[in-house]
Structure formats: C-alpha cells, structure tokens
Write an enzyme that holds these catalytic residues in place. Structure first.
Site, PDB file in Angstrom:
ATOM      1  N   LYS A  75      -0.204   7.781 -23.403  1.00  0.00           N
ATOM      2  CA  LYS A  75       0.287   8.215 -24.714  1.00  0.00           C
ATOM      3  C   LYS A  75       1.806   8.000 -24.733  1.00  0.00           C
ATOM      4  O   LYS A  75       2.256   6.870 -24.843  1.00  0.00           O
ATOM      5  CB  LYS A  75      -0.074   9.674 -24.994  1.00  0.00           C
TER       6      LYS A  75
ATOM      7  N   ARG B  10     -13.521  14.919 -34.259  1.00  0.00           N
ATOM      8  CA  ARG B  10     -12.943  16.029 -33.500  1.00  0.00           C
ATOM      9  C   ARG B  10     -13.430  17.305 -34.185  1.00  0.00           C
ATOM     10  O   ARG B  10     -12.753  17.887 -35.009  1.00  0.00           O
ATOM     11  CB  ARG B  10     -11.411  15.962 -33.487  1.00  0.00           C
TER      12      ARG B  10
ATOM     13  N   ASP C 119       1.164  20.486 -20.791  1.00  0.00           N
ATOM     14  CA  ASP C 119       0.445  19.242 -21.004  1.00  0.00           C
ATOM     15  C   ASP C 119       1.450  18.411 -21.800  1.00  0.00           C
ATOM     16  O   ASP C 119       1.585  18.559 -23.014  1.00  0.00           O
ATOM     17  CB  ASP C 119      -0.849  19.470 -21.781  1.00  0.00           C
TER      18      ASP C 119
ATOM     19  N   PHE D  61      -7.883  21.246 -24.905  1.00  0.00           N
ATOM     20  CA  PHE D  61      -8.112  19.808 -24.972  1.00  0.00           C
ATOM     21  C   PHE D  61      -9.352  19.530 -24.119  1.00  0.00           C
ATOM     22  O   PHE D  61      -9.560  20.183 -23.096  1.00  0.00           O
ATOM     23  CB  PHE D  61      -6.908  18.994 -24.485  1.00  0.00           C
ATOM     24  N   THR D  62     -10.149  18.537 -24.526  1.00  0.00           N
ATOM     25  CA  THR D  62     -11.468  18.311 -23.913  1.00  0.00           C
ATOM     26  C   THR D  62     -11.419  18.217 -22.382  1.00  0.00           C
ATOM     27  O   THR D  62     -12.038  19.020 -21.684  1.00  0.00           O
ATOM     28  CB  THR D  62     -12.070  17.012 -24.479  1.00  0.00           C
TER      29      THR D  62
ATOM     30  N   PHE E   8     -19.298  13.963 -26.459  1.00  0.00           N
ATOM     31  CA  PHE E   8     -18.918  13.097 -27.574  1.00  0.00           C
ATOM     32  C   PHE E   8     -18.760  11.636 -27.176  1.00  0.00           C
ATOM     33  O   PHE E   8     -18.947  10.748 -27.991  1.00  0.00           O
ATOM     34  CB  PHE E   8     -17.608  13.600 -28.212  1.00  0.00           C
TER      35      PHE E   8
ATOM     36  N   TYR F  96       0.829  -1.214   0.000  1.00  0.00           N
ATOM     37  CA  TYR F  96       0.000   0.000   0.000  1.00  0.00           C
ATOM     38  C   TYR F  96       0.858   1.256   0.000  1.00  0.00           C
ATOM     39  O   TYR F  96       0.483   2.275  -0.567  1.00  0.00           O
ATOM     40  CB  TYR F  96      -0.946  -0.002   1.210  1.00  0.00           C
TER      41      TYR F  96
HETATM   42  C1  LIG Z   1      -5.242  12.113 -23.703  1.00  0.00           C
HETATM   43  C2  LIG Z   1      -4.901  13.500 -23.414  1.00  0.00           C
HETATM   44  C3  LIG Z   1      -5.194  14.075 -22.173  1.00  0.00           C
HETATM   45  C4  LIG Z   1      -5.956  13.353 -21.080  1.00  0.00           C
HETATM   46  O1  LIG Z   1      -5.330  12.217 -20.658  1.00  0.00           O
HETATM   47  P1  LIG Z   1      -6.143  10.898 -20.162  1.00  0.00           P
HETATM   48  O2  LIG Z   1      -5.067   9.960 -19.777  1.00  0.00           O
HETATM   49  O3  LIG Z   1      -6.965  10.440 -21.312  1.00  0.00           O
HETATM   50  O4  LIG Z   1      -6.987  11.313 -19.019  1.00  0.00           O
HETATM   51  C5  LIG Z   1      -4.799  15.382 -21.973  1.00  0.00           C
HETATM   52  N1  LIG Z   1      -4.181  16.090 -22.924  1.00  0.00           N
HETATM   53  C6  LIG Z   1      -3.886  15.573 -24.127  1.00  0.00           C
HETATM   54  C7  LIG Z   1      -3.182  16.397 -25.140  1.00  0.00           C
HETATM   55  C8  LIG Z   1      -4.242  14.263 -24.412  1.00  0.00           C
HETATM   56  O5  LIG Z   1      -3.973  13.773 -25.633  1.00  0.00           O
END
Ligand SMILES: *Cc1c(COP(=O)(O)O)cnc(C)c1O
Length: 457
Positions: free
Chosen positions: A258, A382, A215, A124-125, A449, A72
C-alpha cells in the site's frame, strides 16, 4: 468548481486494456461464482478491486530493481531498507516480511496469549484473523460515528477513549498486550485518525503500561489528512507528520503493498530490544532470514525507494484528491457513499443503494457483481461476506457497514478513468431495483470472501 491536482508524473510505459461485451462479462461473472476475486484480471476493464500491490512503480524504483543484491545474508538492499524504515518511521528495529500479514503473524504470535483482548479501531480481516488464531479476542473501540456512513467527521478513524478505558477496567491492563491503532482505517472507508487522538491514546496507554502497535499500512494517507484537516499541521511536511504519528507507538506492522508503493513486501518494526530479538528468531520460521524476511533483494530496494517517494507532497496530494474526485461525482448524482471520502477508496453504501435487499441477501456482494457485468469495473465487497462468522457461535458477524469498495491503485489510472467509473455506478443506481440478492454455494471456513462462490436468489 473544485480543484483537483493534475497527475504529478509522466507516463513512460503503458499496458493496454481489453474491452468485452456485456454478454461476455456476464458469462465471466457466472464462471467466477459472482465473486469479483475470482475473475481473471484480463477480463477486467478498470480494476478497482484493491490498491494492494497494484501500484505503478516509478522509473527510479525499476532502476533500483536492477541493483538487487540477492545474497542470502547481508544484502545491501536490506541495509538500505533498514536505514530508510528507521529514518522515515522512527522505530529502532525492523524485520522485513513478505507482506503485511506476515508481520501481523509475527506480532500476534509474539505478543498475544490465549484469553487476551486486543482493542483496535475497527477490525481488518487478516489482522483480526491472526489475533484470534493466537487465542486473542479483538474488541472494536472506534468512535461510533465510524459505523454510520452518513455522518461527516474529519477524523472518523479515531479511537473512543471511553471505550478503551472501559476495556481496561473490565479486563485489566495485563490482558491487553497492545492496542492496534490503524492509520487510516481501511474498513471504515479509509478514514483517518487525528494526531490529537494518537497523543491521547498514547497517554492513556502509557498510564496503564499498554503498548501501541500501529497498523501503519496507510499511514502516509493519514498524514496527508492531518496536514489538510488538523490545526497546526498546515506547514509541517508529510515526512515530519509521519514521524510524529509513529512516535506515539511502540512499533508497527506494515504492508508495503500500500503506502510503500511496491507490488510485494512488508515489515514489522519495534523499539523494544527483546521483542526484536524474538522477532528475528521467529521470522526465520515463517518468512526467511532477518535480512530479507520474505523479500528478494531487488524488492527491498524498490520498497526503500518507494518509502521515500511516498512522503512527497505532490504524490500524496494527487493520490488522495483523485479518490475524492470520484467520490464527489457520485455524491453529486445522489449515489449513497460513505462520507467523507477516505484516503484510498470510495465506498458505496450497499444497504442504501439496494434498500430492497436485506443484509442476508448479501447486497454488497450482489452490487459488486452487477457493477462488473454492467461496465467491466471490478470492485470488492466489504460487508457481511468479508466479516465472516463468530468463531464461538458460528453465526455470521453482521457489520453495520455493508459496502462496496472502489479502490484506486496508486499512479495507475487517470481522471478520465474515474469518469468512466462514475458514469457506470450512476447508470446502475438508476436501475438498482433490477438487482437481486445472492446466496452462498461454497463457503470457505476462513477469510471466506477470497474464494467463496455464490448464485442469484
Ligand atoms: C492490506 C492491509 C493489511 C494486510 O496486508 P497484506 O500485505 O495484504 O498482507 C493489513 N491492514 C490493512 C489496513 C490493510 O489495508
């Protein structure tokens, strides 16, 4: 002839794919409400919905999963990940999170007060959602070229310094908790930011005492573009380019799904000791102990290994050039795509592709649906659907870019798969007039979406 690097890996494990008839796919799409997010993965032939968490892990990463320490607290995998993040990203502190949005949630809660302005190079969303949920307002300060899919620019993700200065003049630096600097810019088509631009944004922000949070989700792809396109970096390693990039910021949010090459995970990193202390207080509420965030020990191990693999030149060159290979084929056939091709995806310009539809007929959503029906290739909208509504007026945001994203997972598909995709898109382009628009039958109130349903007009 263009040269594209062959796969720098051998295939050790395979996953068979299912093929279906067009009639079966049509039925599956109707059942999914014309939303590619709602299809069953089993019903998809080549899945280009996203490159998020769809990476094929290496044998070393899988081996790392076996040495997961699921204690933990104080897991050795956390200590490994912590050391790797510090070494490769250069920040002083980090807390793991379950994925990128977990880090965005923490950062937004810790830094944003109601009435604040958060400038960023295109939204970004999930990032914008968390900024706005904490009372902030996102302001787009990306260069104008980014909004025009036909304009070629080597660093289309750059911040327009005049726009940033104008926001500082209008609102005052006190109302700007940080600049959110995305590298690369996903919604602009995976477009990179130049080192020069980061340096200039950093100088301007320093002058006004404004923090910069990256980001960093796609930062390795960005580093590759710097090496290829920016004067002075040809002989610099991807690792060193990444470190220099991050040196211009005060911290970052990261989606490990990513560029860290794992199926789940993320982190928030920062230099400031107080912010770190507060992040550790908050992470226990939303994610878990600061030594695991939202991750299992084995997943932290895989991420630590993935980060090291991600800066390998052979890997990243193949990854980015494979995307370009698909883009080059479409372009040669006259299909309208966002130029230049970015780091992770080829974006079809649905406005130009379906020029007989208006934006409120949801051309990108319709194109994604029909591409699946024709070929079994899954892509993502998108455009106006992803952009959502303005939280004050309730009106649809109407983004200039109305795109369908063909996102290439890392280390999963071959060049032959890219040929199949290119042929399918080109065939659809040749009968584009037969595609009709869509309308909502169910519209979720936020991040619509993901779960929205549609029917043909
Ligand atoms: C995917 C993504 C996010 C969010 O990350 P998650 O792991 O899906 O929560 C933020 N910014 C960018 C540019 C992304 O491609």
């Amino acid at each position: 002839m263009n040269h594209y690097p062959a796969e720098p890996f051998r295939i050790k494990v395979v996953e068979m794919m299912k093929t279906m008839s067009k009639e079966e796919r049509e039925a599956a799409m109707i059942e999914a409400g014309y939303n590619t997010f709602l299809l069953k993965s089993e019903d998809v032939y080549i899945d280009l919905l996203t490159d998020s968490g769809t990476t094929a892990m290496s044998d070393r990463q899988w081996a790392g999963m076996m040495i997961g320490d699921e204690a933990y607290a104080g897991s050795r995998n956390f200590l490994h990940l912590d050391a790797v993040v510090k070494e490769y990203y250069g920040f002083k502190h980090m807390v793991p999170t379950h994925q990128g949005r977990g880090a965005e949630n923490l950062l937004s809660r810790l830094k944003i007060k109601p009435g604040d302005i958060i400038p960023g190079n295109m939204y970004f969303t999930t990032t914008r959602y968390h900024q706005e949920a904490n009372g902030g307002t996102f302001k787009d300060i990306i260069i104008d070229e980014a909004h025009d899919p036909s304009v070629d620019h080597p660093f289309k993700g750059n911040i327009d310094l005049t726009k940033l200065q104008a926001l500082i003049d209008e609102y005052g630096a006190d109302r700007i908790p940080y600049v959110c600097l995305a590298v690369t810019v996903n919604l602009a088509g995976g477009q990179p930011v130049s080192m020069q631009n980061m340096r200039e944004v950093s100088a301007l922000c320093k002058k006004h005492n404004i923090d910069i949070f990256f980001d960093a989700t796609r930062c390795v792809e960005n580093a590759y573009f710097i090496k290829k396109r920016e004067e002075g970096y040809k002989h610099t390693s991807i690792k060193d380019i990444l470190l220099e990039m991050m040196s211009y910021g005060d911290g970052c949010t990261m989606s490990g799904k990513k560029d860290c090459m794992v199926n789940i995970g993320g982190f928030l990193a920062m230099n400031d000791d107080t912010l770190f202390a507060r992040s550790k207080e908050l992470v226990v509420v939303f994610e878990g102990m600061p030594s695991y965030g939202g991750m299992a020990g084995r997943d932290m191990e895989a991420m630590a290994i993935g980060i090291k693999e991600s800066v390998d030149y052979a890997y990243i060159a193949h990854r980015v050039e494979q995307v370009k290979y698909l883009g080059d084929q479409l372009e040669a056939a006259g299909v309208p795509i966002v130029r230049p091709v970015g780091g992770h995806a080829v974006f079809l310009d649905a406005r130009a592709f379906l020029s007989h539809l208006s934006q409120d007929q949801l051309p990108a959503q319709a194109l994604a649906a029909h591409l699946y029906i024709e070929s079994g290739v899954r892509s993502m909208e998108r455009g106006i659907v992803s952009a959502g509504r303005n939280k004050e007026t309730g009106k649809n945001h109407s983004p200039k870019l109305e795109l369908v994203r063909l996102t290439i997972p890392r280390r999963v598909y071959t060049y032959a798969h890219m040929d199949v995709v290119a042929d399918a898109v080109i065939a659809l382009y040749n009968k584009r007039e037969s595609i009709t628009g869509l309308e909502f039958v169910y519209e979720p109130p936020m991040l619509r979406f993901f779960n929205a349903r549609f029917k043909p007009l």
